[in-house]
Write an enzyme that holds these catalytic residues in place. Structure first.
Site, PDB file in Angstrom:
ATOM      1  N   TYR A 191       0.822  -1.216   0.000  1.00 47.13           N
ATOM      2  CA  TYR A 191       0.000   0.000   0.000  1.00 47.13           C
ATOM      3  C   TYR A 191       0.851   1.258   0.000  1.00 47.13           C
ATOM      4  O   TYR A 191       0.498   2.243   0.634  1.00 47.13           O
ATOM      5  CB  TYR A 191      -0.984  -0.011   1.188  1.00 47.13           C
ATOM      6  CG  TYR A 191      -2.058  -1.058   1.032  1.00 47.13           C
ATOM      7  CD1 TYR A 191      -3.219  -0.767   0.329  1.00 47.13           C
ATOM      8  CD2 TYR A 191      -1.891  -2.340   1.527  1.00 47.13           C
ATOM      9  CE1 TYR A 191      -4.196  -1.734   0.144  1.00 47.13           C
ATOM     10  CE2 TYR A 191      -2.861  -3.317   1.340  1.00 47.13           C
ATOM     11  CZ  TYR A 191      -4.005  -3.010   0.649  1.00 47.13           C
ATOM     12  OH  TYR A 191      -4.967  -3.956   0.461  1.00 47.13           O
ATOM     13  N   TYR A 219     -12.490  -8.037   5.017  1.00 47.99           N
ATOM     14  CA  TYR A 219     -11.247  -8.051   4.239  1.00 47.99           C
ATOM     15  C   TYR A 219     -10.954  -9.503   3.856  1.00 47.99           C
ATOM     16  O   TYR A 219     -10.922 -10.386   4.713  1.00 47.99           O
ATOM     17  CB  TYR A 219     -10.072  -7.465   5.029  1.00 47.99           C
ATOM     18  CG  TYR A 219      -8.791  -7.545   4.233  1.00 47.99           C
ATOM     19  CD1 TYR A 219      -8.494  -6.579   3.263  1.00 47.99           C
ATOM     20  CD2 TYR A 219      -7.904  -8.610   4.388  1.00 47.99           C
ATOM     21  CE1 TYR A 219      -7.362  -6.670   2.483  1.00 47.99           C
ATOM     22  CE2 TYR A 219      -6.761  -8.704   3.601  1.00 47.99           C
ATOM     23  CZ  TYR A 219      -6.500  -7.732   2.658  1.00 47.99           C
ATOM     24  OH  TYR A 219      -5.373  -7.827   1.880  1.00 47.99           O
ATOM     25  N   ASP A 238     -13.876 -17.370   5.985  1.00 46.37           N
ATOM     26  CA  ASP A 238     -12.481 -16.988   5.787  1.00 46.37           C
ATOM     27  C   ASP A 238     -11.845 -16.884   7.175  1.00 46.37           C
ATOM     28  O   ASP A 238     -12.026 -15.893   7.875  1.00 46.37           O
ATOM     29  CB  ASP A 238     -12.433 -15.657   5.027  1.00 46.37           C
ATOM     30  CG  ASP A 238     -10.996 -15.163   4.821  1.00 46.37           C
ATOM     31  OD1 ASP A 238     -10.074 -15.743   5.430  1.00 46.37           O
ATOM     32  OD2 ASP A 238     -10.820 -14.196   4.062  1.00 46.37           O
ATOM     33  N   LYS A 257      -2.174 -17.195   6.962  1.00 46.01           N
ATOM     34  CA  LYS A 257      -1.454 -16.426   7.983  1.00 46.01           C
ATOM     35  C   LYS A 257      -0.714 -17.292   9.018  1.00 46.01           C
ATOM     36  O   LYS A 257       0.389 -17.724   8.759  1.00 46.01           O
ATOM     37  CB  LYS A 257      -2.404 -15.428   8.646  1.00 46.01           C
ATOM     38  CG  LYS A 257      -2.707 -14.232   7.728  1.00 46.01           C
ATOM     39  CD  LYS A 257      -3.206 -13.021   8.505  1.00 46.01           C
ATOM     40  CE  LYS A 257      -3.156 -11.766   7.664  1.00 46.01           C
ATOM     41  NZ  LYS A 257      -4.327 -11.572   6.793  1.00 46.01           N
TER      42      LYS A 257
END
Ligand code: PLP
Length: 433
Positions: A19, A147, A248, A277
């Site tokens: 980003y 997200y 998710d 993750k």
């Protein structure tokens, strides 16, 4: 190591950061090594890592058990292709994932990152309906504030504002969005809110393949917690309206919320589940998409009776071996006691911050501590204030948060709390004092 100034100049000239603009605007900190919960910078400074490398390093860095697993695997093979070949680390890991997730999840598709695991989940859901002779059921429905990753299909179910959908209007599939779930882990599910879901599902059922949500915790979309009761309700609604249910669990999996998987708080099983993750303990990039036999069988009854996906580094043995070691390390200890201890420590440490000017709310669930400001965080000021106190934080939007490794000691936790307080004071801007 090369001269740090030279390295940082090359970083600014050539290396794109997440980003970030090119060339970079803010100077990143140059890390030389990491061990336990500490990052060691090039100049010898040490920082307590309150971020666990985006929540992945649940056992801290250079854990002897994970290091040994990686070394052992390197000595036999670091990678072989997965088409036509297989290997013990992938087989063991898949078996372990099936054993520790909800009973109906039986099959595992490995990929290399969370975003790709979500792509695969979407592909499974869409292909399920193609195979069932209903190709019109090709959209996803979700709640805002989520997200799910940065590739295009996952992006289409990220929060439309936070995910900058306006930039991608012409490319992103148009999904169906509902309000974010009413906040509060302990709150009773709101009946009126669930009626919105019921209505939307009834209205769009012919075009919907699946519901996709982050169970219990919306992570990078805003660090919001909701009642596990919504999972039970969505399971029932999904069945009633003939859509699949995708959880998710990339952020919530492997103990972060106080249950091994967030869905365990409700005892609810999805049709498809994404993991990533913390799966590798933060060592390597690997993710997994699990599904039920009903999903797999339906896909493989269709006109194209295979799942048409196959990443080059699929089921990478090195990552699989470390994942297996990380999961076994987690399960071999009283991880629930560790997460409870962290939860209690964060509640103690963060409580006083709630009274500061410019702070809207402080919330804690499992090993997640969040300070939400009344406006956007002055990120450089907040980060600098934390670093000055020896702690690495990476705030975003209006949020200063921590996701410590489960082995973080009480003194370090208190230091993280003090740094978050300093960050909240510095990051709330001059108007808030
Ligand atoms: C981080 C995250 C992803 C994306 O994973 P990457 O490995 O960054 O691609 C997807 N979903 C959730 C819930 C996440 O937290």
């Amino acid at each position: 190591m090369r001269d740090p100034a030279e390295l940082l100049a090359a970083d600014r000239a050539h290396v794109w950061h997440p980003y970030g603009p090119m060339p970079g605007s803010a100077e990143p900190l140059l890390v030389r090594s990491a061990a336990g919960v500490r990052l060691r910078l090039h100049d010898g400074r040490e920082l307590i890592d309150a971020m666990s490398s985006w929540w992945a390093a649940i056992h801290g860095y250079r854990h002897p058990v994970l290091d040994a697993a990686a070394h052992r695997q390197l000595d036999s093979m670091s990678h072989v292709m997965f088409g036509g070949l297989t290997h013990e680390p992938a087989i063991e890991l898949a078996t372990r994932l099936v054993a520790i997730t909800a009973e109906p999840l039986r099959h595992v598709f490995f990929s290399d990152s969370g975003s790709v695991a979500v792509e695969v989940a979407a592909k499974m859901a869409l292909q399920y309906w193609v195979s069932a002779g209903r190709p019109g059921k090709c959209r996803l429905i979700t709640w805002r504030g989520g997200y799910h990753g940065d590739t295009l299909h996952p992006m289409s179910v990220c929060d439309p504002v936070g995910g900058m959908h306006s930039l991608w209007q012409s490319t992103l599939p148009a999904q169906v969005f509902l309000d974010p779930p009413p906040a509060g882990f302990d709150a009773e599910p709101d009946e009126a809110y669930l009626r919105q879901w019921d209505q939307a599902l009834a209205e769009h059922a012919d075009s919907l393949a699946a519901i996709i949500i982050e169970p219990v915790v919306q992570g990078a979309g805003g660090m919001r917690f909701c009642s596990p009761g919504y999972l039970t309700a969505l399971r029932e609604l999904a069945d009633r309206h003939s859509v699949l249910l995708i959880f998710d669990e990339i952020a919530t999996g492997f103990g972060r919320t106080g249950a091994l998987f967030a869905a365990d708080h409700a005892g609810v099983a999805p049709d498809i589940c994404c993991l990533g993750k913390a799966m590798t303990g933060g060592y390597l990039s690997m993710a997994a998409t699990l599904c039920t036999s009903a999903v797999a069988e339906q896909i493989c009854r269709g006109p194209v009776p295979v799942l048409a996906h196959g990443p080059t580094f699929m089921a990478n043995p090195l990552a699989a071996a470390v994942s297996l070691a990380s999961i076994d390390l987690l399960l071999s200890q009283d991880w629930q006691a560790s997460v409870s201890r962290i939860e209690a420590g964060l509640r103690r440490a963060l409580a006083p911050i709630g009274a500061l000017p410019g702070v809207r709310e402080v919330r804690v669930l499992g090993a997640i501590g969040v300070v939400q400001l009344a406006g956007p965080v002055d990120v450089p000021a907040a980060t600098a204030a934390a670093v000055e106190r020896g702690v690495w934080l990476r705030p975003f939007r209006d949020l200063i948060y921590t996701m410590p490794a489960y082995l973080m000691g009480d003194d370090d936790l208190a230091a993280v709390g003090a740094a978050m307080e300093a960050a909240a004071r510095a990051g709330a801007g001059p108007a808030a004092g």
